[in-house]
Design a protein around this motif. Sequence first.
Motif, mmCIF file in Angstrom:
data_model
loop_
_atom_site.group_PDB
_atom_site.id
_atom_site.type_symbol
_atom_site.label_atom_id
_atom_site.label_comp_id
_atom_site.label_asym_id
_atom_site.label_seq_id
_atom_site.Cartn_x
_atom_site.Cartn_y
_atom_site.Cartn_z
ATOM 1 N N ALA A 140 0.854 -1.192 0.000
ATOM 2 C CA ALA A 140 0.000 0.000 0.000
ATOM 3 C C ALA A 140 0.888 1.241 0.000
ATOM 4 O O ALA A 140 0.661 2.198 0.731
ATOM 5 C CB ALA A 140 -0.925 -0.018 1.222
ATOM 6 N N CYS A 141 1.888 1.201 -0.866
ATOM 7 C CA CYS A 141 2.989 2.175 -0.816
ATOM 8 C C CYS A 141 2.544 3.614 -1.032
ATOM 9 O O CYS A 141 3.186 4.540 -0.554
ATOM 10 C CB CYS A 141 4.027 1.813 -1.857
ATOM 11 S SG CYS A 141 4.440 0.069 -1.813
ATOM 12 N N ALA A 142 1.478 3.793 -1.793
ATOM 13 C CA ALA A 142 1.054 5.165 -2.057
ATOM 14 C C ALA A 142 0.482 5.809 -0.800
ATOM 15 O O ALA A 142 0.332 7.022 -0.729
ATOM 16 C CB ALA A 142 0.031 5.195 -3.183
ATOM 17 N N THR B 30 -4.587 5.431 -9.104
ATOM 18 C CA THR B 30 -4.381 6.766 -8.541
ATOM 19 C C THR B 30 -4.510 6.744 -7.032
ATOM 20 O O THR B 30 -5.412 7.364 -6.463
ATOM 21 C CB THR B 30 -5.467 7.702 -9.055
ATOM 22 O OG1 THR B 30 -6.711 7.003 -8.890
ATOM 23 C CG2 THR B 30 -5.282 8.073 -10.487
ATOM 24 N N CYS B 31 -3.609 6.038 -6.377
ATOM 25 C CA CYS B 31 -3.796 5.753 -4.958
ATOM 26 C C CYS B 31 -3.869 7.004 -4.086
ATOM 27 O O CYS B 31 -4.516 7.022 -3.067
ATOM 28 C CB CYS B 31 -2.677 4.873 -4.458
ATOM 29 S SG CYS B 31 -2.339 3.522 -5.557
ATOM 30 N N SER B 48 -10.802 12.098 -4.285
ATOM 31 C CA SER B 48 -10.999 12.356 -2.849
ATOM 32 C C SER B 48 -12.478 12.501 -2.497
ATOM 33 O O SER B 48 -12.893 13.452 -1.869
ATOM 34 C CB SER B 48 -10.254 13.613 -2.424
ATOM 35 O OG SER B 48 -8.918 13.571 -2.851
ATOM 36 N N VAL B 49 -13.268 11.557 -2.971
ATOM 37 C CA VAL B 49 -14.714 11.646 -2.777
ATOM 38 C C VAL B 49 -15.080 11.338 -1.332
ATOM 39 O O VAL B 49 -14.534 10.417 -0.725
ATOM 40 C CB VAL B 49 -15.449 10.675 -3.732
ATOM 41 C CG1 VAL B 49 -16.941 10.772 -3.540
ATOM 42 C CG2 VAL B 49 -15.075 10.970 -5.181
ATOM 43 N N THR B 50 -15.956 12.137 -0.780
ATOM 44 C CA THR B 50 -16.449 11.925 0.582
ATOM 45 C C THR B 50 -17.945 11.633 0.488
ATOM 46 O O THR B 50 -18.553 11.883 -0.560
ATOM 47 C CB THR B 50 -16.264 13.201 1.425
ATOM 48 O OG1 THR B 50 -17.001 14.260 0.790
ATOM 49 C CG2 THR B 50 -14.804 13.607 1.523
ATOM 50 N N LYS B 326 8.927 10.090 -2.434
ATOM 51 C CA LYS B 326 8.660 11.526 -2.337
ATOM 52 C C LYS B 326 8.196 12.049 -3.692
ATOM 53 O O LYS B 326 8.956 12.668 -4.441
ATOM 54 C CB LYS B 326 9.929 12.247 -1.877
ATOM 55 C CG LYS B 326 10.441 11.805 -0.523
ATOM 56 C CD LYS B 326 9.485 12.214 0.593
ATOM 57 C CE LYS B 326 10.026 11.862 1.970
ATOM 58 N NZ LYS B 326 11.167 12.631 2.378
ATOM 59 N N ILE B 327 6.977 11.756 -3.996
ATOM 60 C CA ILE B 327 6.442 12.127 -5.291
ATOM 61 C C ILE B 327 5.007 12.603 -5.146
ATOM 62 O O ILE B 327 4.281 12.122 -4.284
ATOM 63 C CB ILE B 327 6.555 10.936 -6.279
ATOM 64 C CG1 ILE B 327 6.277 11.384 -7.695
ATOM 65 C CG2 ILE B 327 5.635 9.798 -5.888
ATOM 66 C CD1 ILE B 327 7.053 10.612 -8.707
ATOM 67 N N ARG B 328 4.631 13.563 -5.994
ATOM 68 C CA ARG B 328 3.322 14.188 -5.828
ATOM 69 C C ARG B 328 2.176 13.220 -6.128
ATOM 70 O O ARG B 328 1.193 13.186 -5.399
ATOM 71 C CB ARG B 328 3.244 15.426 -6.736
ATOM 72 C CG ARG B 328 2.139 16.362 -6.336
ATOM 73 C CD ARG B 328 2.335 17.750 -6.931
ATOM 74 N NE ARG B 328 3.282 18.536 -6.145
ATOM 75 C CZ ARG B 328 4.224 19.335 -6.670
ATOM 76 N NH1 ARG B 328 4.346 19.427 -7.966
ATOM 77 N NH2 ARG B 328 5.038 20.024 -5.891
ATOM 78 N N ASN B 329 2.277 12.466 -7.211
ATOM 79 C CA ASN B 329 1.179 11.558 -7.572
ATOM 80 C C ASN B 329 1.621 10.106 -7.482
ATOM 81 O O ASN B 329 1.863 9.476 -8.504
ATOM 82 C CB ASN B 329 0.714 11.782 -9.015
ATOM 83 C CG ASN B 329 0.547 13.234 -9.348
ATOM 84 O OD1 ASN B 329 0.016 14.005 -8.553
ATOM 85 N ND2 ASN B 329 1.019 13.622 -10.513
ATOM 86 N N PRO B 330 1.724 9.551 -6.288
ATOM 87 C CA PRO B 330 2.104 8.139 -6.231
ATOM 88 C C PRO B 330 0.981 7.279 -6.794
ATOM 89 O O PRO B 330 -0.165 7.712 -6.833
ATOM 90 C CB PRO B 330 2.293 7.880 -4.732
ATOM 91 C CG PRO B 330 1.477 8.919 -4.053
ATOM 92 C CD PRO B 330 1.413 10.102 -4.967
#
Lengths: 174, 511
Positions: A140-142, B30-31, B48-50, B326-330
């Motif tokens: 679950a790395c992300a 798109t985790c 990011s649905v709530t 360290k990345i914006r879109n993992p």
Amino acid sequence: MEKDQTSESPHAASDVLIAEKLMVKLEKIMEEHNYQRSALLEVLQKAQEIFGYLDRKVLLLIAEKLHVAPSQVYGAATFYNFFRLRKPGEHIITICMGTACYVKGADKILSTLEQELGIERGKSTPDGRISLFITRCIGACAMAPNVIIDDVVIGKATKEGVIERIRKSAGGEN
Amino acid sequence: MNVLKSFERAVKEFGLEDKCKIARTGCPGTCSAGPVVLVEPGDYFYQSVTPESAQEIVKEHVMRDVPAKRFLYSNPEFFSKQKRLVLRNAGKMDPLNIREYISRGGYTALVKCLTGMSPEDVINEVFKSGLRGRGGAGFQTGQKWKFVSKAPGSPKYIIGNLDEGDPGVFANRTLAEADPHAIIEGMIIASYALKAEKGYLYTRAEYPLAIETLKKAIQQARSLGLIGEKILGTDLNFDLELRLGAGAFIAGEETAILASIEGMRAMPRPRPPYPASSGLWRKPTLIQNVETLANIPLIVLNGGEWFSKIGVPHCPGTKCFSLTGKIRNPGLIEVPMGITLKEVVFDIGGGVPDGRTFKAVLVGGPSGGCLPESQLHLPIDYESLTKAGAIMGSGGIVVLDDESCMVDTAKFFIEFCVDESCGKCTPCRVGLVKVKKVLERIAHGKGVEKDIDLLTKVGEYIKEASLCGLGQTAPNPVLTTVRYFKDEYLAHILNKECPTGKCDMGTRRRS
């Protein structure tokens, strides 16, 4: 080999009864696999599911029934990280130390917990309530860093958040 | 789960039950933007649905046909540079429903094989495609199939390798959870081509959702007559069994996986003989990573030549990568071979967040290589990565920023490989411990200048002399950090300081 955990509780008699029932369950699983030697890992996995850990008695029973040398059973049980030979605590905290979690500070969470609980990784608190383990990546790395408390994965974990969670679920400690 | 319930509630509340269908899917990759929701038609992707925004999305988009722009996914580049073949169904269908897979063209490749192709035809198409093993070694898949097909002895076995032990990698897990039938169909086609009647799908015990999904998928395939005896009324018999690992990194190695399925310690065997001629219980065995297998139905359907034109000529097709650190879109991505690391890290990944700067990218898992910015122009293919000191591995890309110390990073990976070394051969068992000790010495401010040469020498020796892929690649993080970040080693050794402050140089404890 680890020493067996013998509990001296007043309910010792009923404990024995439960243990016997579980042994029967384990035997059934081996029977389903036709007592094949190649089923060793699957049997060990099921045994851990049933008992929570693998003690000497269980390992010896498996060796006898599958016609495998006890050394081979013990060898497999110690080779794979998944198997536990000691009774774990009532609550299990596992910290993912995969690369992504490490890069995002899992090591700091681990050392904080080691201090807070007064135990090293792989050990349980003296009262047997909490065990602290590490794992190599749950994939679950992300969501790194990840901490698993009693099968619940907590993503983007923080030191404070984890300690708070432990207090809530394990109660009373510290 | 709350989001799903909110959607169901909202649809009911607004009386839209006849107008729309709510479906569960596997992960689209798109985790970091999760939970995500896809509204079709039109491919509208919400992030990011709530439970609250779910209500609004239903009200505006479903009822009034006006997309709720403020909740839409903000980073279209994440998808635009990808090419999704293996992940064709990920995030687009219910993985637990075989009919959805079939309605998207699933199992038609199998039917094509059974009705119009001989086993040799299938092998030839795979050979023509130029597909190479996605587990890391990059061996020609078609060649391997030819070897197994020609190997004397029966029965023959097929192993789907889903023992994704590399920390930081979750591509196979996501594939299994999002599209299990693509893997299973690939295995059944292989069984037809190679006349192998028994298959094992070996997956990690750490992946409970993948296990559940695969179990159900196998069951469904069995109930429709796609697994078992006389598949679809033909003479093809194929039985598929799920096997669980037990937490050993080495078990993904192709000869170690054999030992593990046989119920023993996962220790590699020397080759030759190769598993293609002497594998499971010494019988001819095809071992293939599940990503490789998921490519097979596409190759059968569209032809080997079609596949060979994707990516780069010596390395056709796509590759899935887990993009983390360290990345914006993992997340999980699939890109054509030959794309540059720079495009992956900066365009798809969005670069380094929080105002920090890029330092290195680790490609290929714990035995991969740490590449600096100067190497980001490299195209992603087996040869280019190996030349730079990294490996394709099973597709892990971990980005490190200026907070990471390269000596500490190398030490972290060596510790991992020391733990996971099976202990069978000496170079790996003893050599890695030596390397670890030298790294510890350097990290504690006790290193000497010639330690750097020592690391290189021992590292090269371990690579050369080890029995299996683990030892042959384990020194990579050390060798590449020495090669590209020598300054940091020298700072630890000569100045007794860790430029990032990560290493305990023995001075802090006293204060």
